[in-house]
Design an enzyme around this catalytic site. Sequence first.
Site, PDB file in Angstrom:
ATOM      1  N   CYS A 188      37.913 -79.439  71.393  1.00 20.12           N
ATOM      2  CA  CYS A 188      38.299 -80.844  71.553  1.00 20.12           C
ATOM      3  C   CYS A 188      39.721 -81.014  72.068  1.00 20.12           C
ATOM      4  CB  CYS A 188      38.083 -81.590  70.243  1.00 20.12           C
ATOM      5  SG  CYS A 188      36.326 -81.709  69.838  1.00 20.12           S
TER       6      CYS A 188
ATOM      7  N   CYS B  38      39.530 -79.460  67.009  1.00 18.83           N
ATOM      8  CA  CYS B  38      39.239 -78.034  67.129  1.00 18.83           C
ATOM      9  C   CYS B  38      39.676 -77.571  68.521  1.00 18.83           C
ATOM     10  CB  CYS B  38      37.743 -77.781  66.929  1.00 18.83           C
ATOM     11  SG  CYS B  38      36.701 -78.414  68.263  1.00 18.83           S
TER      12      CYS B  38
ATOM     13  N   HIS C 272      30.895 -83.430  69.565  1.00 14.66           N
ATOM     14  CA  HIS C 272      31.992 -83.827  68.678  1.00 14.66           C
ATOM     15  C   HIS C 272      32.475 -85.214  69.082  1.00 14.66           C
ATOM     16  CE1 HIS C 272      33.427 -79.592  67.260  1.00 14.66           C
ATOM     17  NE2 HIS C 272      32.109 -79.630  67.404  1.00 14.66           N
TER      18      HIS C 272
ATOM     19  N   GLU D  82      35.401 -86.417  69.595  1.00 15.76           N
ATOM     20  CA  GLU D  82      36.420 -86.442  70.651  1.00 15.76           C
ATOM     21  C   GLU D  82      35.805 -86.267  72.034  1.00 15.76           C
ATOM     22  OE1 GLU D  82      38.332 -83.848  67.324  1.00 15.76           O
ATOM     23  OE2 GLU D  82      36.320 -84.436  67.945  1.00 15.76           O
TER      24      GLU D  82
END
Length: 156
Positions: free
Chosen positions: A89, A86, A56, A58
């Site tokens: 993250c 999420c 991801h 992040e």
Amino acid sequence: MIKPMEHIKYMRIALNEAKKAYRDDEVPIGAVVVKDGMVISKAHNLREKKQSSTAHAEVLAIEKACKKLGSWRLDGCVLYVTLEPCTMCIGASILARVDGVVYGAKDPKGGSLGSLYDISLIKGLNHYPWIVSGVCEEKSASLLKEFFRNKRINKV
């Protein structure tokens, strides 16, 4: 605290990262880590390219920032991301001790800062970053909507 206009400045950089993801046929999410007014790292989703569920934006931006600063602690840093983080993250943000998280669009299917549920309400965590939501929200959301609309159209 950082001024609202600075939030927009850094979110625009995150949006540019999201556009890179879009061009690479990745879900268009971008992230930037900032410390003392300087961009320390930036990244975009690479789950498809890396075939990794943890790639991801992040997480990648946090990893780059840790490497650049030579520490797993990102004290004094702010994470900017185009979509509400999420669970993984925001967890990475908390574990990295970022001072704040600024995000654009809400994520009703996975957002962990108020949309689906709110990790910041869990008692007993060892760190709680400050949160700012809705920065460049329309641009962030429209990029995601366009991406998924094009995916549906091209699937037919």
